[in-house]
Design an enzyme around this catalytic site. Structure first.
Site, PDB file in Angstrom:
ATOM      1  N   TYR A 136       0.844  -1.199   0.000  1.00 28.58           N
ATOM      2  CA  TYR A 136       0.000   0.000   0.000  1.00 28.58           C
ATOM      3  C   TYR A 136       0.877   1.244   0.000  1.00 28.58           C
ATOM      4  CZ  TYR A 136      -5.017  -0.618   0.266  1.00 28.58           C
ATOM      5  OH  TYR A 136      -6.321  -0.826  -0.067  1.00 28.58           O
ATOM      6  N   GLU A 164      -0.683   4.865  -0.500  1.00 27.93           N
ATOM      7  CA  GLU A 164      -1.527   6.020  -0.848  1.00 27.93           C
ATOM      8  C   GLU A 164      -0.729   7.312  -0.737  1.00 27.93           C
ATOM      9  OE1 GLU A 164      -5.216   5.907   1.318  1.00 27.93           O
ATOM     10  OE2 GLU A 164      -5.625   3.889   0.559  1.00 27.93           O
ATOM     11  N   ASP A 177      -7.055  12.534 -25.714  1.00 22.91           N
ATOM     12  CA  ASP A 177      -6.996  11.139 -25.253  1.00 22.91           C
ATOM     13  C   ASP A 177      -6.339  10.331 -26.368  1.00 22.91           C
ATOM     14  OD1 ASP A 177      -7.406   8.490 -24.682  1.00 22.91           O
ATOM     15  OD2 ASP A 177      -9.493   8.720 -24.059  1.00 22.91           O
ATOM     16  N   THR A 218      -3.968   5.246 -22.296  1.00 26.25           N
ATOM     17  CA  THR A 218      -3.753   3.947 -21.673  1.00 26.25           C
ATOM     18  C   THR A 218      -2.341   3.519 -22.017  1.00 26.25           C
ATOM     19  OG1 THR A 218      -4.766   2.965 -23.632  1.00 26.25           O
ATOM     20  CG2 THR A 218      -6.144   3.121 -21.668  1.00 26.25           C
ATOM     21  N   LYS A 275      -2.123  -0.332 -25.168  1.00 23.43           N
ATOM     22  CA  LYS A 275      -2.525  -0.498 -26.571  1.00 23.43           C
ATOM     23  C   LYS A 275      -1.256  -0.430 -27.436  1.00 23.43           C
ATOM     24  CE  LYS A 275      -7.255   1.064 -25.822  1.00 23.43           C
ATOM     25  NZ  LYS A 275      -7.389   1.837 -24.580  1.00 23.43           N
ATOM     26  N   ARG A 329      -1.890  -3.106 -18.583  1.00 23.67           N
ATOM     27  CA  ARG A 329      -3.090  -2.273 -18.470  1.00 23.67           C
ATOM     28  C   ARG A 329      -2.782  -1.164 -17.475  1.00 23.67           C
ATOM     29  NH1 ARG A 329      -6.111  -5.526 -21.360  1.00 23.67           N
ATOM     30  NH2 ARG A 329      -7.710  -3.937 -21.574  1.00 23.67           N
TER      31      ARG A 329
HETATM   32  N1  DSN Z   1     -11.993  -0.734 -25.069  1.00 22.23           N
HETATM   33  C1  DSN Z   1     -11.050   0.093 -25.771  1.00 22.23           C
HETATM   34  C2  DSN Z   1     -11.013  -0.205 -27.229  1.00 22.23           C
HETATM   35  O1  DSN Z   1     -11.172  -1.351 -27.573  1.00 22.23           O
HETATM   36  O2  DSN Z   1     -10.812   0.672 -28.036  1.00 22.23           O
HETATM   37  C3  DSN Z   1     -11.233   1.514 -25.489  1.00 22.23           C
HETATM   38  O3  DSN Z   1     -11.159   1.708 -24.133  1.00 22.23           O
END
Ligand code: DSN
Length: 422
Positions: A46, A48, A191, A217, A220, A226
């Protein structure tokens, strides 16, 4: 593992990934180093707060982990401030709304059914329920219509203009979007979840230094675990002092939105894995990887166009293709199911002005990031286009799809997952 049930399921999922072609544009295959950090003892801790200012003892090493992740994110994207604690992309966007808007304020984003994201103002999402969400659409040609966005912004004077997408195959003009935001005095959120790896590779212009806040994110095209990053310019001030919602205060507002605003303890194993992925992304090989993603997507687009597939916007500049299947007499979910039987994973998707409902849309989304990680290049894209077409044409023939699946399984053996050998 002692838990044989879970062990078996992990093995089956690994085999599914190994034996098939992963073409969901938001997915990728991480390195063994990223997986090692994710499976480490850091998950037990932890912490925080932020490095040097924690509510728990024993944070000497997790402080260093978080500092490394922050420093690497700042260096890679060329910004002053990085928050690396958001659990994933949706919480990261939520933190930006929380930091910069009050409930009831007007926010503007691309409608989900035109390629946006739920957190960009969908009425069923917190962003459309807690805020007065005004949604823009693409033009008839599938491209962002900057004039229409500017007009809508003038009419509605949003507090926050959100730009980004989950199914947009083209480049964003950040400078134009900045001008629109400035014309109505709104904050601009970029984003870049889908395209962050392409930004690092120089294959897409960076919004850093143009947008007020950048979220992404990390799992990707960036090919990490993640997780998410929230990036901004400026430096956080004393977190206990009240701050106004000004541009200079964005780093402080963001940090305070994450904790105590929305989250508790950061996921330290995830932070470490993000740091590892950012280190990997800083290498020259990663730039080449990003370039190959785009070359592969363009080649796939060419081949599918030759086979009379209708691509939204007529092609792609990035890692994904949005295919409108209407002229093929097949709907998205049927194509998704047939491709899955053949060993190719994709997802059904709405297309702009889709006459069909979101749960049964007219299109599919195809992406090249995961295949490129496995080493597929243009030549292999030609073969992938053949398989995609064959699976769609033979969607009613399970025997044929099963034999394609076996052919694809054999093909994938030459393109191992990261850390595995051929
Ligand atoms: N779920 C994602 C996507 O597949 O584009 C976006 O958050």
């Amino acid at each position: 593992m002692e838990d044989k049930e879970i062990e078996k399921l992990i093995e089956l999922e690994t085999r599914r990934q190994r034996d098939g072609l992963e073409m969901i544009p938001s997915e990728n295959h991480t390195s063994p180093e990223v997986l090692k950090a994710l499976g480490s003892r850091l998950t037990d801790k932890y912490s925080e707060g932020y490095p040097g200012k924690r509510y728990y003892g024993g944070c000497e090493f997790v402080d260093q982990v978080e500092n490394l992740a922050r420093d690497r994110a700042k260096a890679l994207f060329g910004v002053d401030h990085a928050n690396v604690q958001a659990y994933s992309g949706s919480p990261a966007n939520m933190a930006v709304y929380y930091a910069l808007c009050d409930p009831g304020d007007t926010v503007m984003g691309l409608a989900l059914y035109f390629g946006g994201h739920m957190t960009h103002g969908l009425k069923l999402n917190f962003s459309g329920r807690l805020y007065n969400s005004v949604q823009y659409q693409t033009g008839k040609d599938g491209f962002l219509d900057y004039e229409a966005i500017a007009k809508l912004a003038k009419e509605n004077k949003p507090k926050l203009l959100v730009v980004g997408a989950t199914a947009y195959p083209r480049i964003y003009d950040w400078q134009k979007l900045r001008e629109i935001a400035d014309s109505v005095g709104t904050f601009l959120l970029a984003d870049i979840s889908h395209i962050a790896g392409l930004v690092v590779a120089g294959e897409h212009p960076s919004p850093a230094g143009i947008a007020d806040v950048v979220t992404t994110t990390t799992h990707k095209t960036l090919r990490g675990p993640r997780g998410a990053l929230i990036l901004a310019n400026g430096n956080p001030s004393n977190p206990l002092k009240a701050v106004e919602r000004t541009k200079e205060n964005i780093p402080t507002l963001i940090d305070r939105a994450i904790i105590p605003g929305l989250q508790g303890g950061p996921h330290n194993h995830q932070t470490a894995a993000i740091a590892v992925a950012l280190h990997e992304a800083s290498k020259p090989e990663f730039k080449e990887y990003g370039k190959q993603i785009v070359r592969n997507a363009k080649r796939l687009a060419e081949r599918l166009l030759e086979k009379d597939y209708r691509l939204v916007t007529g092609g792609t500049d990035n890692h994904l293709l949005l295919v409108d299947l209407t002229n093929k007499g097949v709907i998205g979910k049927e194509a998704e199911a047939a491709l899955e039987k053949a060993g190719i994973t994709v997802n059904k998707n709405t297309v702009p002005f889709d006459p069909r409902p979101p749960f049964s849309p007219s299109g599919i989304r195809l992406g090249t990031p995961a295949l490129t990680t496995r080493g597929l290049k243009e030549k292999e894209m030609d073969q992938v286009a053949e398989w995609i077409d064959a699976a769609i044409v033979n969607r009613g023939d399970d025997k044929k799809l099963a034999s394609m699946r076996e052919e694809i399984r054999k093909f994938t053996q030459a393109f191992p997952l990261p850390g595995e050998s051929a």
